[in-house]
Motif scaffolding. Sequence first.
Motif, PDB file in Angstrom:
ATOM      1  N   ASN A 235     -16.639   2.466 -30.384  1.00 20.18           N
ATOM      2  CA  ASN A 235     -15.648   3.520 -30.218  1.00 20.18           C
ATOM      3  C   ASN A 235     -15.879   4.207 -28.878  1.00 20.18           C
ATOM      4  OD1 ASN A 235     -17.986   5.015 -30.742  1.00 20.18           O
ATOM      5  ND2 ASN A 235     -17.455   5.240 -32.911  1.00 20.18           N
ATOM      6  N   GLY A 236     -15.036   5.118 -28.547  1.00 21.14           N
ATOM      7  CA  GLY A 236     -15.201   5.818 -27.280  1.00 21.14           C
ATOM      8  C   GLY A 236     -14.002   6.694 -26.977  1.00 21.14           C
ATOM      9  N   SER A 237     -13.957   7.195 -25.768  1.00 19.97           N
ATOM     10  CA  SER A 237     -12.822   8.007 -25.325  1.00 19.97           C
ATOM     11  C   SER A 237     -12.764   7.950 -23.805  1.00 19.97           C
ATOM     12  CB  SER A 237     -12.965   9.449 -25.802  1.00 19.97           C
ATOM     13  OG  SER A 237     -14.096  10.064 -25.202  1.00 19.97           O
ATOM     14  N   TYR A 238     -11.611   8.266 -23.263  1.00 16.23           N
ATOM     15  CA  TYR A 238     -11.452   8.319 -21.811  1.00 16.23           C
ATOM     16  C   TYR A 238     -10.376   9.338 -21.475  1.00 16.23           C
ATOM     17  CZ  TYR A 238      -7.032   5.753 -22.103  1.00 16.23           C
ATOM     18  OH  TYR A 238      -5.738   5.396 -22.377  1.00 16.23           O
ATOM     19  N   TYR A 239     -10.402   9.828 -20.262  1.00 14.03           N
ATOM     20  CA  TYR A 239      -9.388  10.791 -19.834  1.00 14.03           C
ATOM     21  C   TYR A 239      -8.243  10.036 -19.180  1.00 14.03           C
ATOM     22  CZ  TYR A 239      -7.057  14.763 -17.678  1.00 14.03           C
ATOM     23  OH  TYR A 239      -6.128  15.703 -17.318  1.00 14.03           O
ATOM     24  N   ASP A 240      -7.062  10.127 -19.779  1.00  7.67           N
ATOM     25  CA  ASP A 240      -5.883   9.459 -19.253  1.00  7.67           C
ATOM     26  C   ASP A 240      -5.216  10.366 -18.218  1.00  7.67           C
ATOM     27  OD1 ASP A 240      -3.156   8.447 -18.945  1.00  7.67           O
ATOM     28  OD2 ASP A 240      -3.624   7.155 -20.663  1.00  7.67           O
ATOM     29  N   LYS A 241      -5.244   9.939 -16.969  1.00  5.71           N
ATOM     30  CA  LYS A 241      -4.698  10.767 -15.893  1.00  5.71           C
ATOM     31  C   LYS A 241      -3.192  10.889 -15.959  1.00  5.71           C
ATOM     32  CE  LYS A 241      -8.501   9.848 -12.675  1.00  5.71           C
ATOM     33  NZ  LYS A 241      -8.914   9.317 -11.346  1.00  5.71           N
TER      34      LYS A 241
ATOM     35  N   SER B 251      -9.100   9.368 -27.595  1.00  8.98           N
ATOM     36  CA  SER B 251     -10.200   8.822 -28.399  1.00  8.98           C
ATOM     37  C   SER B 251      -9.729   7.557 -29.116  1.00  8.98           C
ATOM     38  CB  SER B 251     -10.678   9.855 -29.420  1.00  8.98           C
ATOM     39  OG  SER B 251     -11.165  11.017 -28.771  1.00  8.98           O
ATOM     40  N   TYR B 252     -10.631   6.633 -29.347  1.00 12.88           N
ATOM     41  CA  TYR B 252     -10.266   5.372 -29.993  1.00 12.88           C
ATOM     42  C   TYR B 252     -11.483   4.746 -30.643  1.00 12.88           C
ATOM     43  CZ  TYR B 252     -12.538   3.339 -25.921  1.00 12.88           C
ATOM     44  OH  TYR B 252     -13.467   3.012 -24.960  1.00 12.88           O
ATOM     45  N   HIS B 253     -11.258   3.802 -31.538  1.00 11.62           N
ATOM     46  CA  HIS B 253     -12.316   2.946 -32.060  1.00 11.62           C
ATOM     47  C   HIS B 253     -11.706   1.600 -32.401  1.00 11.62           C
ATOM     48  CE1 HIS B 253     -10.641   4.555 -35.860  1.00 11.62           C
ATOM     49  NE2 HIS B 253     -10.928   3.355 -36.321  1.00 11.62           N
ATOM     50  N   ALA B 254     -12.539   0.573 -32.390  1.00  5.30           N
ATOM     51  CA  ALA B 254     -12.045  -0.783 -32.637  1.00  5.30           C
ATOM     52  C   ALA B 254     -11.803  -0.998 -34.125  1.00  5.30           C
ATOM     53  CB  ALA B 254     -13.053  -1.807 -32.122  1.00  5.30           C
ATOM     54  N   VAL B 255     -10.740  -1.696 -34.463  1.00  5.20           N
ATOM     55  CA  VAL B 255     -10.486  -2.123 -35.836  1.00  5.20           C
ATOM     56  C   VAL B 255     -10.367  -3.647 -35.834  1.00  5.20           C
ATOM     57  CG1 VAL B 255      -9.305   0.030 -36.412  1.00  5.20           C
ATOM     58  CG2 VAL B 255      -7.965  -1.906 -35.594  1.00  5.20           C
TER      59      VAL B 255
ATOM     60  N   THR C  12     -13.758   1.747 -18.997  1.00  5.06           N
ATOM     61  CA  THR C  12     -14.389   0.529 -19.513  1.00  5.06           C
ATOM     62  C   THR C  12     -15.352   0.856 -20.646  1.00  5.06           C
ATOM     63  OG1 THR C  12     -14.267  -0.526 -17.343  1.00  5.06           O
ATOM     64  CG2 THR C  12     -15.813  -1.466 -18.920  1.00  5.06           C
ATOM     65  N   ASN C  13     -15.275   0.116 -21.741  1.00  8.64           N
ATOM     66  CA  ASN C  13     -16.227   0.265 -22.833  1.00  8.64           C
ATOM     67  C   ASN C  13     -17.249  -0.866 -22.720  1.00  8.64           C
ATOM     68  OD1 ASN C  13     -17.534   0.154 -25.466  1.00  8.64           O
ATOM     69  ND2 ASN C  13     -15.936   1.575 -26.141  1.00  8.64           N
TER      70      ASN C  13
ATOM     71  N   ASN D 173     -17.833   2.393 -36.523  1.00  8.05           N
ATOM     72  CA  ASN D 173     -18.881   3.396 -36.339  1.00  8.05           C
ATOM     73  C   ASN D 173     -20.268   2.802 -36.456  1.00  8.05           C
ATOM     74  OD1 ASN D 173     -17.068   5.450 -35.895  1.00  8.05           O
ATOM     75  ND2 ASN D 173     -17.072   6.192 -38.009  1.00  8.05           N
ATOM     76  N   LYS D 174     -20.440   1.867 -37.391  1.00  8.05           N
ATOM     77  CA  LYS D 174     -21.743   1.223 -37.564  1.00  8.05           C
ATOM     78  C   LYS D 174     -22.156   0.476 -36.303  1.00  8.05           C
ATOM     79  CE  LYS D 174     -21.597   0.601 -42.597  1.00  8.05           C
ATOM     80  NZ  LYS D 174     -21.504  -0.388 -43.706  1.00  8.05           N
ATOM     81  N   MET D 175     -21.192  -0.173 -35.661  1.00  7.07           N
ATOM     82  CA  MET D 175     -21.487  -0.946 -34.451  1.00  7.07           C
ATOM     83  C   MET D 175     -21.287  -0.125 -33.176  1.00  7.07           C
ATOM     84  SD  MET D 175     -19.740  -4.594 -35.512  1.00  7.07           S
ATOM     85  CE  MET D 175     -20.577  -5.457 -34.196  1.00  7.07           C
ATOM     86  N   LYS D 176     -20.869   1.128 -33.355  1.00  4.87           N
ATOM     87  CA  LYS D 176     -20.628   2.048 -32.234  1.00  4.87           C
ATOM     88  C   LYS D 176     -19.585   1.487 -31.256  1.00  4.87           C
ATOM     89  CE  LYS D 176     -25.233   4.102 -32.506  1.00  4.87           C
ATOM     90  NZ  LYS D 176     -26.495   4.417 -31.779  1.00  4.87           N
TER      91      LYS D 176
END
Length: 279
Positions: A140-146, A153-157, A70-71, A135-138
């Motif tokens: 983005n994030g990452s998670y471990y895919d089991k 890793s990802y960020h919103a566009v 969850t982000n 990046n300005k709004m932060k």
Amino acid sequence: MSLLVIKLIFVAVFAGIFGSVLGLGGGTVITPILTLMLGIDINHAIGASLIAVIATSSGAAIAYINDGITNLRIGMFLEIATTIGAITGAFLAGLISSSVLYIIFGLFLLYSALAMLQKKKAEKYDLNRGKSLSNKMKLNGSYYDKKLEKEVSYHAVHVPAGFGVMYGAGVASGLLGIGSGSFKVMAMDLFMKLPLKVSSATSNFMMGVTAAASAGVYLLRGDIDPQISGPIAIGVLVGATIGAKIMQRMKSKTIRIIFVPVIAYIAIQMMLEGLGWKW
């Protein structure tokens, strides 16, 4: 334990698993089953459905947050649009024909379902598009895919587009009294290009916030029956916890294959509702 209670718990467990995996909250399953199969009053069914959404959110959100899927930042940011939209929808309720809006939202969902069906390489994401604003709004994030056994890793566009769709989801929820989980997942996946698992997990988190506000209104109206809502809440909580574990072991492609027909079904139902037809 009465037969009805057993049926309610069984239905709720299934709805919890279904809603947790797809990020829809479970109300999509619970309301029609309670009304059409168990003969429960529609108002009590909707009240129980809202409790189910809160329970799904509580059960799934904890698991997803603990696993880092969850982000929270994206969820709270988009919740602003959903809340403003819900308020707008409440004001527009007496001004615009709900039948017309059912058809409009139904067509939009159907188009989105087709777009998601055609989406290729669901588990690969372009990390260069829209990077500056994200990046300005932060956002983005990452998670471990089991399932993939690696860090994603990802960020919103297309943040403005995603925010706009979330506003529309809020309007739909406030004006038509429907759950907007389908809009939330679709906005994050299709427009903001977030991984589908992140979209589903974040949608689960967001829906609890929205449903809690709506449930208060239904509680004051006396439309939440503890004898119905109690077993539903217990079953959904169990189902959501199970669903959270199942989703982490699934491929995004598999989730999409399940999600798209559900969205198409909801879209068709909304259009039929707008046309005054039943099936």
